[in-house]
Design a protein around this motif. Structure first.
Motif, PDB file in Angstrom:
ATOM      1  N   MET A   1       0.831  -1.201   0.000  1.00  0.00           N
ATOM      2  CA  MET A   1       0.000   0.000   0.000  1.00  0.00           C
ATOM      3  C   MET A   1       0.864   1.249   0.000  1.00  0.00           C
ATOM      4  SD  MET A   1      -3.003   1.058   2.615  1.00  0.00           S
ATOM      5  CE  MET A   1      -3.912   2.562   2.366  1.00  0.00           C
ATOM      6  N   ARG A   2       2.020   1.197   0.700  1.00  0.00           N
ATOM      7  CA  ARG A   2       2.893   2.356   0.740  1.00  0.00           C
ATOM      8  C   ARG A   2       3.312   2.776  -0.649  1.00  0.00           C
ATOM      9  NH1 ARG A   2       7.851   1.684   4.516  1.00  0.00           N
ATOM     10  NH2 ARG A   2       6.190   1.910   6.035  1.00  0.00           N
ATOM     11  N   LYS A   3       3.652   1.788  -1.508  1.00  0.00           N
ATOM     12  CA  LYS A   3       4.060   2.134  -2.863  1.00  0.00           C
ATOM     13  C   LYS A   3       2.926   2.807  -3.610  1.00  0.00           C
ATOM     14  CE  LYS A   3       7.574  -1.498  -3.259  1.00  0.00           C
ATOM     15  NZ  LYS A   3       7.987  -2.709  -3.987  1.00  0.00           N
ATOM     16  N   THR A   4       1.697   2.345  -3.384  1.00  0.00           N
ATOM     17  CA  THR A   4       0.546   2.964  -4.040  1.00  0.00           C
ATOM     18  C   THR A   4       0.390   4.407  -3.624  1.00  0.00           C
ATOM     19  OG1 THR A   4      -0.587   0.828  -4.117  1.00  0.00           O
ATOM     20  CG2 THR A   4      -1.934   2.798  -4.383  1.00  0.00           C
ATOM     21  N   LEU A   5       0.473   4.666  -2.310  1.00  0.00           N
ATOM     22  CA  LEU A   5       0.316   6.025  -1.815  1.00  0.00           C
ATOM     23  C   LEU A   5       1.393   6.939  -2.353  1.00  0.00           C
ATOM     24  CD1 LEU A   5      -0.569   5.390   1.933  1.00  0.00           C
ATOM     25  CD2 LEU A   5      -2.110   5.946   0.072  1.00  0.00           C
ATOM     26  N   LEU A   6       2.640   6.450  -2.344  1.00  0.00           N
ATOM     27  CA  LEU A   6       3.735   7.291  -2.816  1.00  0.00           C
ATOM     28  C   LEU A   6       3.598   7.577  -4.305  1.00  0.00           C
ATOM     29  CD1 LEU A   6       6.733   5.723  -0.880  1.00  0.00           C
ATOM     30  CD2 LEU A   6       5.567   7.866  -0.412  1.00  0.00           C
ATOM     31  N   SER A   7       3.100   6.595  -5.056  1.00  0.00           N
ATOM     32  CA  SER A   7       2.903   6.815  -6.485  1.00  0.00           C
ATOM     33  C   SER A   7       1.863   7.886  -6.733  1.00  0.00           C
ATOM     34  CB  SER A   7       2.477   5.504  -7.161  1.00  0.00           C
ATOM     35  OG  SER A   7       3.491   4.544  -7.053  1.00  0.00           O
ATOM     36  N   ILE A   8       0.744   7.833  -5.980  1.00  0.00           N
ATOM     37  CA  ILE A   8      -0.299   8.843  -6.136  1.00  0.00           C
ATOM     38  C   ILE A   8       0.247  10.220  -5.801  1.00  0.00           C
ATOM     39  CG2 ILE A   8      -2.503   9.646  -5.199  1.00  0.00           C
ATOM     40  CD1 ILE A   8      -3.213   6.687  -4.751  1.00  0.00           C
ATOM     41  N   ALA A   9       0.989  10.306  -4.687  1.00  0.00           N
ATOM     42  CA  ALA A   9       1.437  11.607  -4.201  1.00  0.00           C
ATOM     43  C   ALA A   9       2.476  12.240  -5.098  1.00  0.00           C
ATOM     44  CB  ALA A   9       2.009  11.456  -2.790  1.00  0.00           C
ATOM     45  N   ALA A  10       3.370  11.420  -5.694  1.00  0.00           N
ATOM     46  CA  ALA A  10       4.551  11.982  -6.331  1.00  0.00           C
ATOM     47  C   ALA A  10       4.547  11.917  -7.851  1.00  0.00           C
ATOM     48  CB  ALA A  10       5.792  11.253  -5.797  1.00  0.00           C
ATOM     49  N   SER A  50       0.439  19.035   0.326  1.00  0.00           N
ATOM     50  CA  SER A  50       0.093  18.453  -0.968  1.00  0.00           C
ATOM     51  C   SER A  50       0.706  17.072  -1.162  1.00  0.00           C
ATOM     52  CB  SER A  50       0.568  19.376  -2.101  1.00  0.00           C
ATOM     53  OG  SER A  50      -0.107  20.614  -2.051  1.00  0.00           O
ATOM     54  N   HIS A  51       1.684  16.730  -0.343  1.00  0.00           N
ATOM     55  CA  HIS A  51       2.370  15.451  -0.496  1.00  0.00           C
ATOM     56  C   HIS A  51       2.430  14.682   0.818  1.00  0.00           C
ATOM     57  CE1 HIS A  51       3.834  18.063  -3.796  1.00  0.00           C
ATOM     58  NE2 HIS A  51       3.700  16.958  -4.498  1.00  0.00           N
ATOM     59  N   SER A  52       1.434  14.892   1.672  1.00  0.00           N
ATOM     60  CA  SER A  52       1.361  14.182   2.945  1.00  0.00           C
ATOM     61  C   SER A  52       0.019  13.466   3.022  1.00  0.00           C
ATOM     62  CB  SER A  52       1.525  15.160   4.111  1.00  0.00           C
ATOM     63  OG  SER A  52       2.817  15.744   4.094  1.00  0.00           O
ATOM     64  N   LEU A  53       0.059  12.164   3.251  1.00  0.00           N
ATOM     65  CA  LEU A  53      -1.131  11.327   3.152  1.00  0.00           C
ATOM     66  C   LEU A  53      -1.216  10.350   4.317  1.00  0.00           C
ATOM     67  CD1 LEU A  53      -0.647  10.275  -0.584  1.00  0.00           C
ATOM     68  CD2 LEU A  53      -2.192  12.057   0.225  1.00  0.00           C
ATOM     69  N   GLU A 206      -5.786  -0.493   9.644  1.00  0.00           N
ATOM     70  CA  GLU A 206      -4.351  -0.299   9.442  1.00  0.00           C
ATOM     71  C   GLU A 206      -4.122   1.069   8.798  1.00  0.00           C
ATOM     72  OE1 GLU A 206      -2.522  -3.525   7.358  1.00  0.00           O
ATOM     73  OE2 GLU A 206      -3.710  -5.042   8.417  1.00  0.00           O
ATOM     74  N   LEU A 207      -3.263   1.856   9.414  1.00  0.00           N
ATOM     75  CA  LEU A 207      -2.927   3.175   8.901  1.00  0.00           C
ATOM     76  C   LEU A 207      -1.537   3.146   8.278  1.00  0.00           C
ATOM     77  CD1 LEU A 207      -4.148   5.353  11.916  1.00  0.00           C
ATOM     78  CD2 LEU A 207      -5.422   4.705   9.860  1.00  0.00           C
ATOM     79  N   ASP A 208      -1.409   3.739   7.106  1.00  0.00           N
ATOM     80  CA  ASP A 208      -0.147   3.812   6.375  1.00  0.00           C
ATOM     81  C   ASP A 208       0.115   5.294   6.090  1.00  0.00           C
ATOM     82  OD1 ASP A 208       2.087   3.392   4.862  1.00  0.00           O
ATOM     83  OD2 ASP A 208       1.156   2.011   3.449  1.00  0.00           O
ATOM     84  N   ILE A 209       1.152   5.835   6.689  1.00  0.00           N
ATOM     85  CA  ILE A 209       1.371   7.281   6.729  1.00  0.00           C
ATOM     86  C   ILE A 209       2.622   7.644   5.935  1.00  0.00           C
ATOM     87  CG2 ILE A 209       1.772   9.239   8.286  1.00  0.00           C
ATOM     88  CD1 ILE A 209       0.564   7.235  10.505  1.00  0.00           C
ATOM     89  N   THR A 210       2.526   8.676   5.131  1.00  0.00           N
ATOM     90  CA  THR A 210       3.699   9.212   4.446  1.00  0.00           C
ATOM     91  C   THR A 210       3.620  10.740   4.489  1.00  0.00           C
ATOM     92  OG1 THR A 210       4.916   9.327   2.350  1.00  0.00           O
ATOM     93  CG2 THR A 210       2.550   8.964   2.189  1.00  0.00           C
ATOM     94  N   ILE A 211       4.615  11.363   5.128  1.00  0.00           N
ATOM     95  CA  ILE A 211       4.555  12.809   5.364  1.00  0.00           C
ATOM     96  C   ILE A 211       5.899  13.449   5.067  1.00  0.00           C
ATOM     97  CG2 ILE A 211       4.229  14.611   7.106  1.00  0.00           C
ATOM     98  CD1 ILE A 211       2.153  13.013   8.422  1.00  0.00           C
ATOM     99  N   ALA A 212       5.841  14.590   4.393  1.00  0.00           N
ATOM    100  CA  ALA A 212       7.010  15.429   4.172  1.00  0.00           C
ATOM    101  C   ALA A 212       6.861  16.709   4.978  1.00  0.00           C
ATOM    102  CB  ALA A 212       7.167  15.760   2.692  1.00  0.00           C
ATOM    103  N   PHE A 213       7.937  17.121   5.632  1.00  0.00           N
ATOM    104  CA  PHE A 213       7.958  18.347   6.431  1.00  0.00           C
ATOM    105  C   PHE A 213       8.990  19.306   5.834  1.00  0.00           C
ATOM    106  CE2 PHE A 213       6.467  15.237   9.558  1.00  0.00           C
ATOM    107  CZ  PHE A 213       5.448  15.911  10.221  1.00  0.00           C
ATOM    108  N   GLU A 214       8.618  20.584   5.700  1.00  0.00           N
ATOM    109  CA  GLU A 214       9.531  21.601   5.196  1.00  0.00           C
ATOM    110  C   GLU A 214       9.911  22.564   6.314  1.00  0.00           C
ATOM    111  OE1 GLU A 214       7.542  23.461   1.947  1.00  0.00           O
ATOM    112  OE2 GLU A 214       7.949  21.797   0.569  1.00  0.00           O
ATOM    113  N   LYS A 215      11.194  22.909   6.396  1.00  0.00           N
ATOM    114  CA  LYS A 215      11.661  23.796   7.459  1.00  0.00           C
ATOM    115  C   LYS A 215      11.099  25.202   7.284  1.00  0.00           C
ATOM    116  CE  LYS A 215      15.781  24.717  10.186  1.00  0.00           C
ATOM    117  NZ  LYS A 215      17.250  24.516  10.305  1.00  0.00           N
ATOM    118  N   GLN A 216      10.698  25.789   8.415  1.00  0.00           N
ATOM    119  CA  GLN A 216      10.112  27.127   8.388  1.00  0.00           C
ATOM    120  C   GLN A 216      11.155  28.206   8.688  1.00  0.00           C
ATOM    121  OE1 GLN A 216       6.578  27.327   7.453  1.00  0.00           O
ATOM    122  NE2 GLN A 216       7.569  25.398   6.847  1.00  0.00           N
TER     123      GLN A 216
END
Length: 216
Positions: A1-10, A50-53, A206-216
């Motif tokens: 599932m992680r690969k699916t989420l990352l494909s959608i996001a990126a 926009s890229h955190s799911l 089951e939760l599958d999390i993918t998050i990007a954080f940008e420095k402020q």
């Protein structure tokens, strides 16, 4: 599932980046993110919404699993590489914008209860969920357990996320220092008063999390 989420996001951004790099360099580009902890700098980061799911999966009648995605995850991360166990995470997940591959399933998730009763699942206009960390315990070079409180459907209960550092570097477009993480957790939805059709529809989510954080 992680690969699916990352494909959608990126998919969109990565396609453009790859095409541009090949044309400019005559070969595959170097990705700006790498699993290199030395790239992490201390500070406060905000989600690249926009890229955190957050993906979810639940069993259906014992026949198969079905799943959906929450996008536009917003929040902050405070981190210091010299003291990772002091890191703090606070994120909000917009439940009302849940996405599935079936219009019928999405409608059922958001449907009001019959005759004024409780909805089967989220119901119309559900409040956002929020996860606030209470402690972080490193478990390996790139892994940690993030303990925190999840507020969902008006109920707050503890949840542990098994997190994995997945990359750091400068964002190729805005040049901000960026961190990426994957995470997994399992919750029992009935504990948040979302137990419609249990046990025919699974209680464990089951939760599958993918998050990007940008420095402020």
């Amino acid at each position: 599932m992680r690969k699916t989420l990352l494909s959608i996001a990126a998919a969109g951004g990565l396609t453009a980046l790859v095409a541009g790099g090949i044309n400019a360099q005559g070969g595959p580009p170097q990705l700006p993110g790498a699993v290199d902890a030395s790239r992490v700098t201390a500070g406060t980061y905000a989600t690249d919404a926009s890229h955190s799911l957050v993906g979810w999966k639940v069993n259906h009648f014992g026949f198969n699993d079905y799943f959906g995605i929450f996008g536009d995850v917003a929040g902050t991360l405070e981190i210091d590489p010299a003291n990772l166990n002091a890191a703090k995470v606070d994120v909000t997940i917009p439940i009302a914008s849940v996405v599935t591959a079936s219009a019928g399933l999405t409608e059922h998730l958001m449907r009001a209860g019959a005759n004024g009763g409780n909805p089967d699942f989220f119901g119309p206009n559900p409040a956002p969920a929020r996860f606030v960390s209470t402690s972080v315990h490193t478990t390996g070079t790139h892994t940690a357990h993030i303990m925190g409180d999840l507020t969902l459907n008006g109920v707050t209960k503890p949840v542990t996320i098994q997190a994995e550092f997945s990359g750091a570097g400068n964002h190729p477009f805005n040049q901000r220092a960026t961190l990426g993480f994957h995470g997994t957790a399992t919750i029992k939805r009935s504990e948040w008063n979302l137990g419609g059709f249990v046990p025919l529809v699974g209680d464990d989510v089951e939760l599958d999390i993918t998050i990007a954080f940008e420095k402020q």
